[in-house]
Design a protein around this motif. Structure first.
Motif, PDB file in Angstrom:
ATOM      1  N   TRP A   1      16.562   4.357  -0.956  1.00  0.00           N
ATOM      2  CA  TRP A   1      14.934   3.725  -0.758  1.00  0.00           C
ATOM      3  C   TRP A   1      14.422   4.755  -1.118  1.00  0.00           C
ATOM      4  O   TRP A   1      13.336   5.024  -0.974  1.00  0.00           O
TER       5      TRP A   1
ATOM      6  N   THR B   1      11.675   5.794  -2.451  1.00  0.00           N
ATOM      7  CA  THR B   1      10.367   6.434  -2.262  1.00  0.00           C
ATOM      8  C   THR B   1       9.290   7.774  -2.026  1.00  0.00           C
ATOM      9  O   THR B   1       8.051   7.822  -1.766  1.00  0.00           O
TER      10      THR B   1
ATOM     11  N   PHE C   1       3.138   6.869  -1.443  1.00  0.00           N
ATOM     12  CA  PHE C   1       3.066   5.576  -0.995  1.00  0.00           C
ATOM     13  C   PHE C   1       2.867   5.967   0.518  1.00  0.00           C
ATOM     14  O   PHE C   1       2.974   6.986   1.359  1.00  0.00           O
TER      15      PHE C   1
ATOM     16  N   PRO D   1       3.346   4.111   3.646  1.00  0.00           N
ATOM     17  CA  PRO D   1       4.030   3.080   3.763  1.00  0.00           C
ATOM     18  C   PRO D   1       3.967   2.352   4.744  1.00  0.00           C
ATOM     19  O   PRO D   1       4.359   1.776   5.924  1.00  0.00           O
ATOM     20  N   ARG D   2       2.754   1.162   4.529  1.00  0.00           N
ATOM     21  CA  ARG D   2       2.811   0.145   4.723  1.00  0.00           C
ATOM     22  C   ARG D   2       1.776  -1.140   3.951  1.00  0.00           C
ATOM     23  O   ARG D   2       1.547  -0.237   2.982  1.00  0.00           O
ATOM     24  N   GLU D   3       2.169  -1.963   4.519  1.00  0.00           N
ATOM     25  CA  GLU D   3       1.179  -3.272   3.342  1.00  0.00           C
ATOM     26  C   GLU D   3      -0.071  -2.656   3.398  1.00  0.00           C
ATOM     27  O   GLU D   3      -0.786  -2.673   4.608  1.00  0.00           O
TER      28      GLU D   3
ATOM     29  N   VAL E   1       0.454  -0.765  -1.551  1.00  0.00           N
ATOM     30  CA  VAL E   1       1.581  -1.005  -1.195  1.00  0.00           C
ATOM     31  C   VAL E   1       1.168  -2.314  -1.190  1.00  0.00           C
ATOM     32  O   VAL E   1       0.617  -3.226  -0.225  1.00  0.00           O
TER      33      VAL E   1
ATOM     34  N   TRP F   1       6.544  -3.376   2.272  1.00  0.00           N
ATOM     35  CA  TRP F   1       7.063  -2.070   2.943  1.00  0.00           C
ATOM     36  C   TRP F   1       8.258  -2.755   3.795  1.00  0.00           C
ATOM     37  O   TRP F   1       7.688  -2.701   4.777  1.00  0.00           O
ATOM     38  N   GLU F   2       8.472  -3.129   4.007  1.00  0.00           N
ATOM     39  CA  GLU F   2       9.968  -3.572   4.810  1.00  0.00           C
ATOM     40  C   GLU F   2      11.559  -2.299   4.300  1.00  0.00           C
ATOM     41  O   GLU F   2      12.552  -2.752   3.323  1.00  0.00           O
ATOM     42  N   GLU F   3      11.075  -0.910   5.040  1.00  0.00           N
ATOM     43  CA  GLU F   3      12.142  -0.193   5.049  1.00  0.00           C
ATOM     44  C   GLU F   3      13.794  -0.744   5.343  1.00  0.00           C
ATOM     45  O   GLU F   3      13.460  -1.026   6.523  1.00  0.00           O
TER      46      GLU F   3
ATOM     47  N   LEU G   1       9.908  -3.118  -1.293  1.00  0.00           N
ATOM     48  CA  LEU G   1       8.712  -2.855  -1.650  1.00  0.00           C
ATOM     49  C   LEU G   1       7.953  -3.695  -2.647  1.00  0.00           C
ATOM     50  O   LEU G   1       8.824  -3.614  -3.451  1.00  0.00           O
TER      51      LEU G   1
ATOM     52  N   TYR H   1       4.624  -2.980  -4.735  1.00  0.00           N
ATOM     53  CA  TYR H   1       3.349  -2.278  -5.340  1.00  0.00           C
ATOM     54  C   TYR H   1       2.790  -2.684  -6.382  1.00  0.00           C
ATOM     55  O   TYR H   1       3.780  -3.175  -7.078  1.00  0.00           O
TER      56      TYR H   1
END
Length: 163
Positions: free
Chosen positions: A37, A41, A55, A57-59, A73, A76-78, A82, A84
């Motif tokens: 990840w 990212t 990025f 870091p969020r939808e 994005v 985004w589910e770290e 991912l 985009y």
């Protein structure tokens, strides 16, 4: 990984579900999902194997690329998912990435949704970048080039597969 060797298991293939074609690559990696990840990212790390990508870091967050491309994005589910999209050469680009635990490492699924998932040049390009990602994850430093003999061999491989 010897950059002059093409791993047939690493080849992309076009899948054609009801919602449209996409190009899929699957890789088994020795590194943890969190490490993969980070390589996908972190802007300094993306610059090492592809092109610098930043990025939010969020939808719905912004995506900014060093080549001037920008987008958003979509997921985004770290550290597992991912997706985009960005406007770039040839139209609207979109990728979908899933990272799963696999033993002590990770299993990477990389889907190129658009443009033209059937393009041999796009297949060769993503294959080359993913090979460079593996070199980076293994602690190597991919040469800072836009193309090399390995990329040219991948272009021949995918052009031949199309024909």
């Amino acid at each position: 990984m010897d950059p002059d060797q093409i791993d047939p298991a690493g080849e992309g293939r076009v899948l054609s579900p009801d919602d449209g074609d996409y190009l899929r690559f699957e890789r088994t990696l020795e590194q943890s999902p969190a490490e993969v990840w980070a390589a996908l990212t972190d802007p300094d790390r993306t610059a090492a194997w592809a092109f610098r990508t930043e990025f939010e870091p969020r939808e719905g967050g912004a995506v900014t690329m060093s080549d001037g491309g920008s987008g958003e994005v979509l997921a985004w589910e770290e550290p597992h998912s991912l997706e985009y999209a960005w406007d770039g050469y040839g139209g609207r680009w979109q990728v979908r990435i899933a990272i799963a635990e696999h033993g002590d490492g990770a299993y990477l699924t990389f889907d190129h949704v658009g443009p033209d998932p059937n393009s041999p040049d796009i297949a060769a390009g993503w294959h080359w970048h993913l090979d460079r990602l593996e070199v980076h994850l293994a602690g190597g430093t991919p040469e800072a080039v836009d193309s090399d003999a390995h990329f040219e061999e991948l272009q021949r491989l995918y052009a031949h597969a199309e024909g």
